[in-house]
Structures are given as C-alpha cells and as structure tokens.
Scaffold this motif. Structure first.
Motif, PDB file in Angstrom:
ATOM      1  N   THR A  25      71.816 134.286  86.319  1.00 31.40           N
ATOM      2  CA  THR A  25      71.033 134.787  85.188  1.00 31.40           C
ATOM      3  C   THR A  25      71.476 136.179  84.784  1.00 31.40           C
ATOM      4  O   THR A  25      72.128 136.899  85.553  1.00 31.40           O
ATOM      5  N   VAL A  26      71.109 136.566  83.562  1.00 35.34           N
ATOM      6  CA  VAL A  26      71.387 137.912  83.081  1.00 35.34           C
ATOM      7  C   VAL A  26      70.723 138.948  83.964  1.00 35.34           C
ATOM      8  O   VAL A  26      71.296 140.020  84.221  1.00 35.34           O
ATOM      9  N   GLU A  27      69.541 138.664  84.466  1.00 38.24           N
ATOM     10  CA  GLU A  27      68.841 139.640  85.297  1.00 38.24           C
ATOM     11  C   GLU A  27      69.565 139.861  86.622  1.00 38.24           C
ATOM     12  O   GLU A  27      69.594 140.990  87.131  1.00 38.24           O
ATOM     13  N   GLU A  28      70.157 138.818  87.181  1.00 39.28           N
ATOM     14  CA  GLU A  28      70.972 138.999  88.389  1.00 39.28           C
ATOM     15  C   GLU A  28      72.154 139.914  88.104  1.00 39.28           C
ATOM     16  O   GLU A  28      72.470 140.820  88.890  1.00 39.28           O
ATOM     17  N   VAL A  29      72.810 139.651  86.999  1.00 40.22           N
ATOM     18  CA  VAL A  29      73.949 140.479  86.601  1.00 40.22           C
ATOM     19  C   VAL A  29      73.499 141.915  86.357  1.00 40.22           C
ATOM     20  O   VAL A  29      74.169 142.872  86.764  1.00 40.22           O
ATOM     21  N   ALA A  30      72.373 142.078  85.669  1.00 38.68           N
ATOM     22  CA  ALA A  30      71.874 143.418  85.361  1.00 38.68           C
ATOM     23  C   ALA A  30      71.622 144.215  86.628  1.00 38.68           C
ATOM     24  O   ALA A  30      71.983 145.394  86.734  1.00 38.68           O
ATOM     25  N   ARG A  31      70.985 143.582  87.622  1.00 40.59           N
ATOM     26  CA  ARG A  31      70.701 144.287  88.880  1.00 40.59           C
ATOM     27  C   ARG A  31      71.985 144.677  89.597  1.00 40.59           C
ATOM     28  O   ARG A  31      72.131 145.806  90.080  1.00 40.59           O
ATOM     29  N   ALA A  32      72.934 143.762  89.629  1.00 42.43           N
ATOM     30  CA  ALA A  32      74.183 144.037  90.342  1.00 42.43           C
ATOM     31  C   ALA A  32      74.997 145.117  89.628  1.00 42.43           C
ATOM     32  O   ALA A  32      75.583 145.998  90.276  1.00 42.43           O
ATOM     33  N   LEU A  33      75.063 145.061  88.305  1.00 41.23           N
ATOM     34  CA  LEU A  33      75.801 146.066  87.554  1.00 41.23           C
ATOM     35  C   LEU A  33      75.160 147.439  87.728  1.00 41.23           C
ATOM     36  O   LEU A  33      75.855 148.442  87.960  1.00 41.23           O
TER      37      LEU A  33
END
Length: 543
Positions: free
Chosen positions: A441-449
């Motif tokens: 999900t975008v939220e997973e990517v957002a947290r990792a970035l």
C-alpha cells in the motif's frame, strides 16, 4: 551538485518542462529515464555527448580535491566573457579537440515570470521561436502579415459571439477563419529555419522551457560560427509568430496528453498547488487550459517585448572557436538589438510553511507517493549540503531509498528524489517519490520512505557514505568538462543563478567542505513535519 548536474543534463527541468523538436513541426519529443508516466510530467532530458578525452586523463575522483584542481583551472583559463553595450552577455569556452561548437541562448524567463491569466506564455513563445522570420519560413511575408491581422480580428469576433451564445454566428466566423488560415498556410515554408541548420551540418536544434528559464540550443561545425550568429540574432531581433493558432492546438493537445489525461500529471499539478500558496512555482509551466484558450498573439508579443531584451539574455558558446572572432561577430549581429529596460522581477515570496499539507487524488492509476520539503534557492550557501543529502537518499542503486524500499523490503518498484522542483532560482522543493509495488500500500511506502528521511535528522552520516557521494559529485563534474553542450548549459546556469560562471568550478571545494554535522544540521532544519507536503495518487475506489 550531483543532482544539479543531472538536472542540467536533462536541461533541468522540472515541469513539466518539454523540448520542442522543430524537425517534427513543433511536436514534442519526450525521453523517459525511469518510468515514463511520472518522469514525462516531472522533466524531459537531453543526453549530452560523452566526454572520452578528459575521462581518459582525469585523476581518480576519490583523491583529494587538490589533485583535480589543475583540470578545473585548465577549463577556467579557457573561458572568456564579454558584454555588449546593449547588455547582452557572452560566455565563451575554447575546446579545440574537435571542429564543432555548441551554442546556447538563455532567456532568463520561464513559467514563474508569467502574468496571471497568461500561464503558458513562455512555453508558447518557445514553440513560436522556430517558426522563422520575415525572410525565413515564408513565400510572401507582406501578404502573411495581412492574413495574421485578419485571423486575429476573427478570433476576437468568435470569442465575442461565443460569449453571447450566438452559435450561428460562431459557426460562420469559424468557417471564414479556417479559410484564411488555409491561405496563410500556403505561404509558409515549413521548418525552413531547421532545414538551414541541418543542411549546414547543424545538429541538436531544440529548446526547453522550465519554471525558471527558456533555453535554445544546437551545435554547428566550427566554420559555421557566423551562420549561427546570423540565424540566432535574426529570430530574436525580428520574431514572426507564424502559425499561432495551429501551435495553440499543438500545445493544448500536449497538455491533454501530459496532464489532463495523465493521472500522475494531474497529481503533480495538484501537489504543487498544495505545496505553494503564493509563489508562481505553484502554476504549471505548460499553462492552464483556459489561459491557453484565451491567449492572443498580442499577449505573446507583449511578453516577448518585456522579457526578451538584451540584458535578460545570456549566450554560452563552447567549442572550437576564437574568442576574438566571437566578439567581433557578436557585435555585428547581436549589437543590432536596441537597449531596453530590465524586465520585472518575480516579487512574490512564499511564506514559511507552518503545518503539514496533504493532497490525495483517486484516479485510474498505479498508486504513487510523493513527499516534498521547502528548501532555499540554488545560490544559498548550503546548496552543496542539499545536493549531497539528495544523493545520499536517492542517487542510484546504492542510495538509501533504493536499497531500503526497492531491494530489501520490496515495497516499491522505484523510489527516488531530486532537488530543484519545479525550479531552483527561487526557494523550491526537495521532492521524493515512490511507485508502490504490487501487494503493498501507499501507506507502507510512505512509512518506509519517511523512515529514511527521518534517519538523517537523528543519525550522523558515516564518513564512508559521505565520501562516496562526494566522489560521485566530483566525477560527474569532471566528466562534464569535455561535453560542449553540457558545459554551455552549466556555465550559463551558474552565471545567471549564482552571479558568476566561476562558481561552477568552486563546487569541488564546497563538496569537500561538507561534514556529517552539516548534513545533520540541514536535515533537521528541512525535514520538519510542518515543512512537509504529501501527495498520494490512489486507484479509483470500486463501486
């Protein structure tokens, strides 16, 4: 610097910048580097020629900066500059390895300079600059002028009739307009300017418009110096806004393709409109559809008269030339330009962002995540620190974002970022983005970035990692020295945006001076929650 050199090799730009190929009748050529959808909306690039001569003899860029200085000094010693009485400046770099010369005419005007209601005019003018002069591109200019006037009057009448709802009159006027436009087309010698260049051995005839500037460039054999002087001076001394209405439709179609029908294009436009509240960086360089529809030939003429004045133009010439001959010919051809008042400057100042901002679009697309932070302009003392921070996070497969999000955790298909979005003459953005991998999900990517960005604010960068990005920056600068067209772009960019082309050659020292404490300090100043703007592109919800 790593990111500056990259963006210059792409002609900078951001925006939704674009390149006009006169050999395709004003159509646009777009060269995607990573993912065509987002990169076509962020920037279009030109791959400068390789630099084999210097590359073979350059010192190891990992060595101390002092070992590189002789090579930089050699380039500095071959640069000369002069300014004509009318204010037009020339920068000349002698490179005698091959009998070729690259030319770049830099107009210090871009999307940020456009008046309200005329967005897109700088880019529109760039298209029209390839349409010729009273002597080039026409069979009968006097008759053309009469037809131009008729077309302009009919266009105003069509708009007035449409505003009153008189559809019958609109149809009649449009028929008359089409007939006269066809008459004007019969008088055009298509792409005569480009044909002259090509038949004389010229290559790379092109241009780009960004938020900050408009650039016109091509290369010639060295014995065609005077031909370039004649052609280039004439098209800006006596511009003819030929095929105005035809080119308007080309640009509207370009906007539909790159923004209106592109989910990521729409997202980027909404992201900038959210990140900026006052500064014209918030507006698309290609312009808003309504502004383009309403634009008149007179609007373009006034914009040209205001900004294409000698003291707002800088020319870079790099290659097999004699500086004395360049100066003599420049006086003959460009000295014809009358002196004019300096154009107005951009006065809008973006207020400090005091709270996080977000924008989310739901469109038929793969999910994307964008995260941006306001930063100072290119001429800021910490510019080297900002460039190294961006390199640490997103420069290649060894960068933190790529290793963490793409290789190790496989959350994203790509993760990258760059400085100077959508320009770098004024305070701008560090932009990071990622394309979400299937199953995430975008939220997973957002947290990792954001984890990787946050690391820079709490954990000092190791000397090994810092030295790696410094080495990359030094190597890229050295490789640029043997590229005529690349050096022309770099010299003029530093001249206009930092006050002197010599600052280009001071970057090695600036990078060498950056410490892990500097990186920590600037990261803490920049990567604050209240300075962050987030953009999300999510798939449409199923009904």
């Amino acid at each position: 610097m790593t990111q500056i050199l990259k963006s210059f090799s792409r002609l900078c730009a951001a925006d939704v910048a674009r390149q006009t190929s006169p050999n395709l009748g004003g159509k646009c050529q777009f060269w995607p580097r990573l993912f065509i959808s987002i990169l076509a909306c962020l920037f279009w690039w030109v791959q400068w020629p390789a630099a084999p001569a210097l590359a073979r003899s350059m010192p190891d860029p990992a060595n101390a900066p002092g070992s590189i200085q002789p090579y930089l000094q050699s380039a500095i010693d071959r640069v000369s500059e002069f300014t004509l009485d009318n204010g037009l400046k020339f920068i000349v770099l002698e490179q005698h390895e091959a009998p070729v010369v690259s030319f770049l005419t830099y107009a210090d005007v871009g999307g940020a300079n456009e008046p309200e209601g005329n967005t897109g005019v700088a880019h529109f003018l760039e298209h029209l600059a390839f349409k010729g002069t009273p002597r080039i591109g026409t069979k009968n200019y006097q008759k053309e002028r009469q037809l131009f006037a008729q077309l302009d009057r009919l266009n105003a009448e069509i708009k007035a009739a449409a505003d009153t709802g008189n559809t019958e009159n609109v149809t009649k006027l449009q028929e008359k307009f089409a007939k006269i436009q066809n008459e004007a087309a019969e008088l055009v010698v298509q792409n005569e300017f480009g044909q002259i260049v090509q038949k004389s051995g010229g290559v790379g005839l092109n241009a780009s418009t960004s938020a900050d500037a408009t650039r016109y460039f091509y290369s010639f054999p060295s014995n065609k110096l005077e031909l370039w002087m004649s052609l280039e001076s004439e098209r800006f001394l006596e511009p003819v806004f030929r095929e105005f209405y035809k080119e308007k439709q080309v640009i509207l179609e370009e906007r539909r393709l790159r923004t209106d029908n592109s989910p990521i294009g729409q997202t980027i436009e909404a992201f900038l409109d959210t990140a900026y509240q006052v500064h014209p960086y918030r507006r698309p360089v290609i312009g808003y559809p309504q502004d383009l529809q309403n634009m008149t030939r007179e609007d373009v003429r006034q914009f040209f008269e205001r900004y294409y004045v000698p003291n707002n133009l800088t020319v870079a010439i790099v290659g097999d030339v004699d500086p004395a001959q360049v100066r003599e010919l420049a006086q003959i051809y460009f000295g014809r330009y009358p002196s004019k008042p300096a154009p107005p400057k951009v006065e809008a100042v973006e207020p400090v962002q005091t709270e996080p901002r977000e924008v989310t679009l739901r469109l038929p697309s793969q999910p994307w995540y964008l995260e941006g932070y306001h930063r100072p302009p290119m001429n800021h003392p910490d510019r080297a620190v900002y460039e190294l921070i961006t390199s640490i996070l997103s420069d290649g497969r060894t960068s933190r974002l790529y290793r963490s999000l793409v290789e190790d955790r496989q959350l994203a298909l790509n993760a990258q970022g760059f400085n100077g979005f959508p320009g770098n003459k004024y305070p701008n953005l560090m932009l990071f983005y990622a394309l979400t991998a299937p199953g995430h999900t975008v939220e997973e990517v957002a947290r990792a970035l954001h984890e990787q960005i946050e690391r820079l604010t709490v954990e000092p960068v190791s000397e090994e990692e810092l030295e790696r990005v410094k080495t990359q920056a030094r190597a890229q600068l050295l490789r640029s020295l043997d590229s005529n067209s690349g050096m022309a772009s770099l010299l003029v960019e530093y001249e206009v945006k930092t006050g002197s082309w010599r600052n280009l050659f001071k970057e090695i020292e600036a990078f060498a001076a950056v410490t892990s404490e500097d990186v920590l300090r600037v990261a803490r100043e920049t990567f604050r929650p209240q300075n962050r703007t987030v953009g999300r592109l999510l798939p449409e919800e199923e009904s």
